[in-house]
Design an enzyme around this catalytic site. Sequence first.
Site, PDB file in Angstrom:
ATOM      1  N   ASN A  83       0.846  -1.189   0.000  1.00  0.00           N
ATOM      2  CA  ASN A  83       0.000   0.000   0.000  1.00  0.00           C
ATOM      3  C   ASN A  83       0.890   1.251   0.000  1.00  0.00           C
ATOM      4  O   ASN A  83       2.107   1.164  -0.100  1.00  0.00           O
ATOM      5  CB  ASN A  83      -0.935  -0.040   1.215  1.00  0.00           C
ATOM      6  CG  ASN A  83      -2.290   0.572   0.908  1.00  0.00           C
ATOM      7  OD1 ASN A  83      -2.379   1.655   0.352  1.00  0.00           O
ATOM      8  ND2 ASN A  83      -3.348  -0.135   1.277  1.00  0.00           N
ATOM      9  N   HIS A 113      23.575   3.729  12.693  1.00  0.00           N
ATOM     10  CA  HIS A 113      24.639   4.682  13.031  1.00  0.00           C
ATOM     11  C   HIS A 113      25.234   4.312  14.381  1.00  0.00           C
ATOM     12  O   HIS A 113      24.538   3.759  15.241  1.00  0.00           O
ATOM     13  CB  HIS A 113      24.070   6.108  13.085  1.00  0.00           C
ATOM     14  CG  HIS A 113      23.405   6.526  11.822  1.00  0.00           C
ATOM     15  ND1 HIS A 113      24.076   7.089  10.770  1.00  0.00           N
ATOM     16  CD2 HIS A 113      22.102   6.435  11.427  1.00  0.00           C
ATOM     17  CE1 HIS A 113      23.239   7.341   9.781  1.00  0.00           C
ATOM     18  NE2 HIS A 113      22.034   6.956  10.160  1.00  0.00           N
ATOM     19  N   GLY A 140      -0.058  -1.747   8.795  1.00  0.00           N
ATOM     20  CA  GLY A 140       0.255  -0.331   8.614  1.00  0.00           C
ATOM     21  C   GLY A 140       1.041   0.275   9.769  1.00  0.00           C
ATOM     22  O   GLY A 140       0.873  -0.102  10.928  1.00  0.00           O
ATOM     23  N   LYS A 178       6.695  -8.233  20.141  1.00  0.00           N
ATOM     24  CA  LYS A 178       6.852  -9.543  20.788  1.00  0.00           C
ATOM     25  C   LYS A 178       5.826 -10.501  20.196  1.00  0.00           C
ATOM     26  O   LYS A 178       4.787 -10.077  19.676  1.00  0.00           O
ATOM     27  CB  LYS A 178       6.635  -9.417  22.301  1.00  0.00           C
ATOM     28  CG  LYS A 178       7.715  -8.618  23.017  1.00  0.00           C
ATOM     29  CD  LYS A 178       7.413  -8.525  24.493  1.00  0.00           C
ATOM     30  CE  LYS A 178       8.566  -7.927  25.287  1.00  0.00           C
ATOM     31  NZ  LYS A 178       9.107  -6.687  24.735  1.00  0.00           N
ATOM     32  N   ARG A 181       0.955 -14.658  19.624  1.00  0.00           N
ATOM     33  CA  ARG A 181       0.501 -16.054  19.613  1.00  0.00           C
ATOM     34  C   ARG A 181       0.876 -16.709  18.295  1.00  0.00           C
ATOM     35  O   ARG A 181       1.243 -16.041  17.339  1.00  0.00           O
ATOM     36  CB  ARG A 181      -1.016 -16.152  19.825  1.00  0.00           C
ATOM     37  CG  ARG A 181      -1.854 -15.595  18.684  1.00  0.00           C
ATOM     38  CD  ARG A 181      -3.321 -15.867  18.952  1.00  0.00           C
ATOM     39  NE  ARG A 181      -4.213 -15.324  17.954  1.00  0.00           N
ATOM     40  CZ  ARG A 181      -4.548 -15.960  16.814  1.00  0.00           C
ATOM     41  NH1 ARG A 181      -4.033 -17.132  16.527  1.00  0.00           N
ATOM     42  NH2 ARG A 181      -5.399 -15.396  15.973  1.00  0.00           N
TER      43      ARG A 181
END
Length: 201
Positions: A83, A113, A140, A178, A181
């Site tokens: 998109n 950096h 998104g 994280k 599931r």
Amino acid sequence: MTQRERMLAGLLYNAADQELHKARIRAKHLTYLYNTCDPADMERRASIMKELIGEQAEHTWIEAPFYCDYGCNIVFGDNFYSNVHLTILDCAKVIFGHDVMIGPNVDIYTAGHPVHPETRCTEWEYAREVRIGDRVWIGGRSVINPGVTIGNDCVIASGSVVTKDVPDGVIVGGNPAKVIRKITEEDKKYYFKKLPYDRGV
């Protein structure tokens, strides 16, 4: 080694190098042409993207606007869709598998950096390759950081900041992202939350 070779090898490199500067200007010019092209002019869009990225896999589609550092360091698998407002800082390779879907405003970074301010204020930086597996959906406003590998069959929840590798077949989310599931056979029954997967056929 040239600065370009150092960059692609994951070593410190000087971003002010003239060869690299010219390559970035080339990419900015081509993305400008792509982003201002008539959306109905499919042939022109495909031609610009081929010049920017190189030979494409089957069915690659990127909604404008699209931004990248070099373009030539991006590899798309078949059936890639992004998109609007995809940004890829491809100072190292960014490699996508097949059937990848990307939501709006996703950023993928290979560039980094030094942490210490004295070394960071020089023009030396580094880049680490990013790999994204087959059948991955990136929601998104997600950010994929340098050096990350995302496994096959994953969903990256919207707004995630992915700083570590992601195993196959999971949903991840959050900042830092994280594992929420595993994706299971039960998920075939529904298209959104507990709404049943029924296409009316």
